[in-house]
Design a protein around this motif. Sequence first.
Motif, short mmCIF file in Angstrom:
data_model
loop_
_atom_site.label_atom_id
_atom_site.label_comp_id
_atom_site.label_asym_id
_atom_site.label_seq_id
_atom_site.Cartn_x
_atom_site.Cartn_y
_atom_site.Cartn_z
N MET A 58 0.68 -0.99 0.31
CA MET A 58 0.15 0.38 0.11
C MET A 58 0.71 0.92 -0.05
N ALA A 59 1.99 1.38 0.54
CA ALA A 59 2.97 2.49 0.42
C ALA A 59 2.98 2.75 -0.55
N GLU A 60 4.28 1.53 -0.87
CA GLU A 60 4.76 1.70 -2.91
C GLU A 60 3.71 2.64 -3.67
N ALA A 61 2.08 1.83 -3.10
CA ALA A 61 0.90 3.02 -4.48
C ALA A 61 0.17 4.62 -3.45
N GLY A 62 1.35 4.45 -2.36
CA GLY A 62 1.27 5.69 -1.79
C GLY A 62 -0.69 6.05 -1.25
N TRP A 63 -0.71 4.98 -0.36
CA TRP A 63 -1.83 4.96 0.16
C TRP A 63 -1.95 4.53 1.51
N THR A 64 -0.61 5.17 2.56
CA THR A 64 -0.34 5.07 3.82
C THR A 64 -0.60 6.67 3.65
N CYS A 65 -0.74 6.96 5.12
CA CYS A 65 -0.16 8.87 5.68
C CYS A 65 -1.47 9.01 5.38
N LEU A 66 -2.57 8.65 4.94
CA LEU A 66 -3.20 10.12 3.67
C LEU A 66 -3.65 11.37 4.37
N GLY A 67 -3.50 11.50 5.58
CA GLY A 67 -4.12 12.32 6.21
C GLY A 67 -2.77 13.40 6.59
N TRP A 68 -1.72 13.06 6.55
CA TRP A 68 -0.05 13.81 6.20
C TRP A 68 -0.27 14.91 5.77
N PRO A 69 0.09 15.67 5.74
CA PRO A 69 0.51 17.32 4.81
C PRO A 69 1.35 16.51 3.59
N ALA A 70 1.23 17.46 2.45
CA ALA A 70 2.10 16.31 0.88
C ALA A 70 4.02 17.04 2.09
N GLU A 71 4.02 17.49 2.84
CA GLU A 71 5.75 18.38 2.91
C GLU A 71 6.37 17.17 3.66
N HIS A 72 5.37 16.53 4.54
CA HIS A 72 6.12 15.58 5.20
C HIS A 72 5.64 14.21 4.54
N GLY A 73 5.38 13.87 3.14
CA GLY A 73 5.04 12.66 2.58
C GLY A 73 3.95 12.45 2.68
N GLY A 74 3.00 13.01 2.80
CA GLY A 74 1.99 12.25 3.24
C GLY A 74 0.88 12.95 1.95
N ALA A 75 -0.24 12.55 1.54
CA ALA A 75 -0.85 12.37 0.77
C ALA A 75 -2.33 13.15 0.72
N GLY A 76 -2.27 14.73 1.96
CA GLY A 76 -2.25 15.76 2.39
C GLY A 76 -4.29 15.30 2.04
N LEU A 77 -5.01 14.07 2.29
CA LEU A 77 -6.22 14.26 1.67
C LEU A 77 -6.91 15.47 2.61
N PRO A 78 -8.17 15.88 2.20
CA PRO A 78 -9.06 16.85 2.96
C PRO A 78 -10.03 15.31 4.05
N LEU A 79 -10.31 15.96 5.51
CA LEU A 79 -11.41 14.63 5.64
C LEU A 79 -12.25 14.03 4.91
N ASP A 80 -12.65 14.56 4.80
CA ASP A 80 -13.73 14.30 3.50
C ASP A 80 -13.56 13.00 2.81
N LYS A 81 -12.16 12.68 2.58
CA LYS A 81 -11.91 11.81 1.17
C LYS A 81 -11.39 11.23 2.19
N GLN A 82 -10.59 11.62 3.24
CA GLN A 82 -10.00 9.98 4.68
C GLN A 82 -11.05 8.95 4.85
N VAL A 83 -12.18 9.68 4.97
CA VAL A 83 -13.11 9.30 5.49
C VAL A 83 -13.47 7.76 4.22
N ILE A 84 -13.77 8.57 3.57
CA ILE A 84 -14.09 7.63 2.41
C ILE A 84 -13.29 6.56 2.08
N PHE A 85 -12.12 6.98 2.21
CA PHE A 85 -10.70 5.76 2.26
C PHE A 85 -10.92 4.85 2.94
N HIS A 86 -11.08 4.80 4.47
CA HIS A 86 -11.14 3.83 5.44
C HIS A 86 -12.52 3.26 5.13
#
Length: 400
Positions: A58-86
């Motif tokens: 999952m990490a290799e495909a970019g599906w970890t740390c979805l809520g982390w800011p992009a500058e720290h390696g995360g996807a920087g997703l808003p809450l609604d999309k984080q909810v959808i993923f989970h």
Amino acid sequence: MAEQGAEHGTESNERFRSRVRDWLESNLTGEFAGLRGLGGPGREHEAFDERLAWERHMAEAGWTCLGWPAEHGGAGLPLDKQVIFHEEYARAEAPATVSHLGQELLGPTLIAFGSREQQERFLPPIRAVEELWCQGYSEPNAGSDLAAVSTSAVREGDEWVITGQKVWTSLAHVADWCFVLARTEPRSPGSRKHAGLSYLLVPMDQPGVEVRPINQLTGTSEFNEVFFDGARTAADMVVGEPGDGWRVAMGTLAFERGVATLGQQIGFRRELEDLTRLARENGALDDPTIRSELARAWVELDVMRAHALRTLGSTERGAAEVAKLLWANWHRDLGELAMRVRGAASLVTGGGAEDFDQWQRLFLFTRADTIYGGSNEIQRNVIAERVLGLPRERRGEVRQ
């Protein structure tokens, strides 16, 4: 990762949900096909190495740390999309993750309170699921009263030397590191208990650390005792300033009940659906009391979801404590209801813990739901004292 986060962030929610669903469907195949439904509280022993491999995939495909800011390696997703993923992750019955403590607790803590050096050292391996973490908070005499921790850390040259004991430490037996709340300044008369605590990052693979598994009612051992006997960590492994550990520790706890709880509720709904189906098949649904209790469970589950959505990302005082009370008591009650639905058969096993069926395991492990992560008593005290402004409970008084 940042580019994928930007792409996801501009998608419609419907398109993003479809993308998540398609990725899970096409990747939970082959070597990962047999992992559906495995792991989670009370079942962390199930296919652990395989689930670790899945999460690295999952990490290799970019599906970890979805809520982390992009500058720290995360996807920087808003809450609604984080909810959808989970939610989609739970609906796909994807296996329980093994790096929750690093991704959901320590990572956000380092982003909020850590130094740039700490962020650069620890965030990339957390995101890649290359280093696993455990949480060193509770102690034998300081579980609910976290400020009373007695584990000490003394500065010796360029290192901290840690001595003490932690308990109920989830997954300590597989963790590479532990974030530890320790007393670095002795308490002075009249001082507040939480003064003088520090938040330390401690490597687990060293001679001064001993991990002892705790055997549970379910026969599994995902909780542990951890003994620090002269364990060491570098002087710069303090998050925040020495003595400021209480503030950092409370920050970690604030991250504990995030969007993943909505995915958790999808799992609860699946359990309730399965139990309702069982009641229909074995005739228990003909009992008006059982039928009423099942209907009540459905209503309460909808109330939980509504509360979670209403308070998501909220700084409203007491919201997290109310959420914990709601789901912990509901899940415990579901385990008890499952025993009534199964009737006398619920009392029989093949003789060993490995012979428990899903309902017996549910009943046994959910006894702990109202204790771990903050006991019912503590959640109610927090709500009463900090939200409603009621007088503080007298600690140690004898109740009649």
